[in-house]
Design a protein around this motif. Structure first.
Motif, PDB file in Angstrom:
ATOM      1  N   ARG A 146      -9.311   2.440 -12.367  1.00  0.00           N
ATOM      2  CA  ARG A 146      -9.476   3.112 -11.085  1.00  0.00           C
ATOM      3  C   ARG A 146     -10.317   2.288 -10.119  1.00  0.00           C
ATOM      4  O   ARG A 146     -11.472   2.615  -9.831  1.00  0.00           O
ATOM      5  N   ASN A 197       4.432   1.541   3.608  1.00  0.00           N
ATOM      6  CA  ASN A 197       4.136   0.912   2.320  1.00  0.00           C
ATOM      7  C   ASN A 197       5.181  -0.187   2.045  1.00  0.00           C
ATOM      8  O   ASN A 197       6.321   0.107   1.766  1.00  0.00           O
ATOM      9  N   PRO A 243      -0.193  -1.555  -2.635  1.00  0.00           N
ATOM     10  CA  PRO A 243      -0.593  -1.924  -4.006  1.00  0.00           C
ATOM     11  C   PRO A 243       0.335  -2.908  -4.718  1.00  0.00           C
ATOM     12  O   PRO A 243      -0.012  -3.399  -5.783  1.00  0.00           O
ATOM     13  N   TYR A 244       1.520  -3.206  -4.124  1.00  0.00           N
ATOM     14  CA  TYR A 244       2.508  -3.992  -4.882  1.00  0.00           C
ATOM     15  C   TYR A 244       2.699  -5.423  -4.377  1.00  0.00           C
ATOM     16  O   TYR A 244       3.621  -6.101  -4.802  1.00  0.00           O
ATOM     17  N   ASP A 247      -0.194   1.351   2.752  1.00  0.00           N
ATOM     18  CA  ASP A 247      -0.527   1.450   1.335  1.00  0.00           C
ATOM     19  C   ASP A 247       0.097   0.217   0.665  1.00  0.00           C
ATOM     20  O   ASP A 247       1.319   0.089   0.633  1.00  0.00           O
ATOM     21  N   MET A 253       7.689   1.290  -2.147  1.00  0.00           N
ATOM     22  CA  MET A 253       7.953   2.027  -3.376  1.00  0.00           C
ATOM     23  C   MET A 253       8.637   3.322  -2.939  1.00  0.00           C
ATOM     24  O   MET A 253       8.094   4.002  -2.076  1.00  0.00           O
ATOM     25  N   GLY A 283      -9.487   3.866  -7.011  1.00  0.00           N
ATOM     26  CA  GLY A 283      -8.022   3.804  -6.931  1.00  0.00           C
ATOM     27  C   GLY A 283      -7.563   4.096  -5.515  1.00  0.00           C
ATOM     28  O   GLY A 283      -8.244   4.793  -4.750  1.00  0.00           O
ATOM     29  N   SER A 284      -6.397   3.555  -5.163  1.00  0.00           N
ATOM     30  CA  SER A 284      -5.953   3.761  -3.783  1.00  0.00           C
ATOM     31  C   SER A 284      -5.442   5.185  -3.564  1.00  0.00           C
ATOM     32  O   SER A 284      -5.429   5.684  -2.445  1.00  0.00           O
ATOM     33  N   LYS A 285      -5.043   5.871  -4.660  1.00  0.00           N
ATOM     34  CA  LYS A 285      -4.533   7.243  -4.500  1.00  0.00           C
ATOM     35  C   LYS A 285      -5.591   8.135  -3.851  1.00  0.00           C
ATOM     36  O   LYS A 285      -5.293   8.945  -2.990  1.00  0.00           O
ATOM     37  N   TYR A 335       6.317   7.435  -1.648  1.00  0.00           N
ATOM     38  CA  TYR A 335       5.383   7.895  -2.693  1.00  0.00           C
ATOM     39  C   TYR A 335       5.034   9.369  -2.423  1.00  0.00           C
ATOM     40  O   TYR A 335       4.532   9.691  -1.332  1.00  0.00           O
ATOM     41  N   SER A 375      -5.169  -2.155  -4.156  1.00  0.00           N
ATOM     42  CA  SER A 375      -5.499  -1.653  -5.491  1.00  0.00           C
ATOM     43  C   SER A 375      -5.431  -2.761  -6.529  1.00  0.00           C
ATOM     44  O   SER A 375      -4.627  -3.686  -6.403  1.00  0.00           O
ATOM     45  N   SER A 413      -4.750  -1.825  -9.591  1.00  0.00           N
ATOM     46  CA  SER A 413      -3.991  -1.167 -10.660  1.00  0.00           C
ATOM     47  C   SER A 413      -2.818  -2.004 -11.137  1.00  0.00           C
ATOM     48  O   SER A 413      -2.602  -2.158 -12.341  1.00  0.00           O
ATOM     49  N   LYS A 414      -2.051  -2.517 -10.192  1.00  0.00           N
ATOM     50  CA  LYS A 414      -0.815  -3.229 -10.579  1.00  0.00           C
ATOM     51  C   LYS A 414      -1.045  -4.733 -10.617  1.00  0.00           C
ATOM     52  O   LYS A 414      -0.633  -5.412 -11.547  1.00  0.00           O
ATOM     53  N   TYR A 466       1.758  10.985  -0.457  1.00  0.00           N
ATOM     54  CA  TYR A 466       1.524  11.068   1.001  1.00  0.00           C
ATOM     55  C   TYR A 466       1.756  12.502   1.474  1.00  0.00           C
ATOM     56  O   TYR A 466       0.974  13.059   2.241  1.00  0.00           O
ATOM     57  N   ILE A 480      -5.763   7.846  -0.096  1.00  0.00           N
ATOM     58  CA  ILE A 480      -4.739   8.565   0.680  1.00  0.00           C
ATOM     59  C   ILE A 480      -5.293   9.937   1.087  1.00  0.00           C
ATOM     60  O   ILE A 480      -5.179  10.371   2.226  1.00  0.00           O
TER      61      ILE A 480
HETATM   62  C1  LIG Z   1       2.988   3.455  -3.478  1.00  0.00           C
HETATM   63  C2  LIG Z   1       1.803   3.751  -4.321  1.00  0.00           C
HETATM   64  N1  LIG Z   1       0.608   3.903  -3.732  1.00  0.00           N
HETATM   65  C3  LIG Z   1      -0.497   4.171  -4.443  1.00  0.00           C
HETATM   66  C4  LIG Z   1      -0.449   4.309  -5.816  1.00  0.00           C
HETATM   67  C5  LIG Z   1      -1.720   4.657  -6.542  1.00  0.00           C
HETATM   68  O1  LIG Z   1      -2.331   3.548  -7.050  1.00  0.00           O
HETATM   69  P1  LIG Z   1      -3.818   3.575  -7.569  1.00  0.00           P
HETATM   70  O2  LIG Z   1      -3.736   3.353  -9.035  1.00  0.00           O
HETATM   71  O3  LIG Z   1      -4.509   2.471  -6.850  1.00  0.00           O
HETATM   72  O4  LIG Z   1      -4.428   4.899  -7.234  1.00  0.00           O
HETATM   73  C6  LIG Z   1       0.765   4.168  -6.476  1.00  0.00           C
HETATM   74  C7  LIG Z   1       0.816   4.352  -7.946  1.00  0.00           C
HETATM   75  O5  LIG Z   1       1.782   4.567  -8.564  1.00  0.00           O
HETATM   76  C8  LIG Z   1       1.921   3.868  -5.708  1.00  0.00           C
HETATM   77  O6  LIG Z   1       3.115   3.722  -6.291  1.00  0.00           O
END
Ligand SMILES: Cc1ncc(COP(=O)(O)O)c(C=O)c1O
Length: 386
Positions: A244, A172, A206-207, A204, A176, A100-102, A126, A233, A235-236, A129, A105
């Protein structure tokens, strides 16, 4: 037991507290509709699940995996970056798969920040950070994003600031929580700013595939690899948040530096998950179109809800949320959120949890079915009629 000093000022994540409160309300029979959290509710492609099933049935896939991830996954990430972002990445040296990208970070902050080193953090942005920088011993230096400036950094203000201790800048886009897409020229400005001040620009990303026809990578800018680290990521974009799987893309030297930390923190992902993720990355445009068709229909419903609440919002937001300015009759987004939670049993996220610059806003997730959104609209209508 006394917890470590590094946890000072690190509170429980807002959502984990709020989810407990929502659980309590549900126990009292409230049946809260939660329009807060951005966790995709739809499944990945069936072929992806098939790969996971078939691969995990094999006897020889259960061992520890290499720290740099499977070459098949790195190859798929490299092709995905080339096909959709027009970015060339060497799969052997410029890609590091992540859980996962979280977690990426945290790895970046732990790799580069010494005590007191500074990191620029978007406000609103987010929350991870901020906590990752603090946990790593760094100091957060928030930079304000405003609606008037299209939620982009004010480079003139940044240039006037003392940047001598700044090592990292978190950015990002699509942003977000604001849903803002990068304007033409923003990415070039970020790379130039990073180079001028020797700051690592950590993007970052992911979107980029959600409600956006032109996915973009900061690494596309010429010379970006000198100053940019990008997180991405599945994830989305592939409805795989619980799996993950993410990736860190950067110059070979950065990957080696970050691997020094990451290889001491965790181990490679379960191989069948990596192989299924590689399959997911091979999806064609029809996959992204099908995901976006659902979000587009939901967005119409959310717009109806926001209009009902007297909020204002910009069209064309990207990502899995709608960001909206609240009417002046409320003190802040928390007041609106609480009023709707306690009187209409609908939870929406107050913008203030993303930083003080989000105080006058709320964020509604698109990760609920149209039926749930329709029900939310009905509940809010009933409350407003009282
Ligand atoms: C801006 C941002 N970065 C990273 C993430 C984390 O994503 P991941 O599921 O890849 O850990 C999120 C998840 O909500 C997010 O909103």
């Amino acid at each position: 037991m006394q917890v470590a000093k590094r946890l000072e000022g690190i509170g429980e994540y807002y959502f984990s507290q709020k989810l407990r409160e929502i659980d309590e309300l549900n126990k009292q029979g409230k049946n809260i509709l939660n329009l807060g959290i951005g966790s995709p509710d739809l499944p990945p492609q069936p072929e992806v699940i098939k790969v996971l099933q078939e691969e995990s049935a094999k006897p020889n896939v259960h061992a520890y995996q290499g720290y740099k991830g499977s070459p098949i996954l790195r190859g798929a990430i490299s092709q995905w970056y080339n096909k959709w972002y027009g970015v060339d990445l060497n799969p052997d040296t410029e890609i590091l798969p992540l859980i996962g990208s979280k977690e990426g970070i945290m790895h970046i902050c732990m790799t580069y920040l010494n005590d007191g080193d500074e990191a620029l953090i978007p406000n609103p942005g987010y929350p991870t950070y901020t906590s990752a920088v603090k946990l790593a011993g760094g100091k957060t230096v928030p930079y304000t994003l405003t609606e008037a400036n299209n939620w982009e950094p004010d480079f003139d203000a940044l240039e006037r600031a003392d940047l001598s201790r700044v090592k990292l800048m978190w950015v990002n886009y699509p942003q977000m929580p604001t849903g803002q897409l990068p304007s033409a020229g923003l990415f070039e400005k970020l790379v130039a700013f990073g180079k001028k001040h020797s700051i690592l620009i950590c993007h970052d990303n992911p979107y980029s595939f959600i409600l956006n026809e032109s996915p973009a990578s900061l690494l596309k800018v010429s010379g970006a690899k000198d100053t940019v680290i990008e997180l991405n990521s599945l994830s989305k974009s592939h409805n795989m948040a619980g799996w993950r799987v993410g990736t860190l893309c950067a110059a070979k030297e950065r990957i080696e530096e970050i691997l020094r930390f990451k290889s001491n923190m965790d181990s490679g992902m379960f191989l069948p998950v990596q192989l299924a993720a590689a399959k997911a990355l091979g999806a064609g445009k029809d996959w992204y179109d099908s995901v976006n068709a659902v979000y587009r229909r939901r967005r119409n419903k959310v717009e109806e809800l926001l209009t009902l609440l007297g909020c204002e919002f910009s069209a064309g937001q990207a990502g899995m949320f709608m960001w909206a300015r609240i009417p002046g009759t409320y003190k802040n987004g928390y007041a609106l959120s609480d009023e709707i939670l306690y009187n209409a049993s609908v939870f929406i996220t107050p913008g203030g949890i993303f930083g003080s610059a989000g105080d006058g806003y709320i964020r509604v997730s698109l990760c609920s079915t149209e039926e749930k959104l329709t029900e939310s609209i009905d509940r809010v209508k009933t409350f407003l009629k009282k």
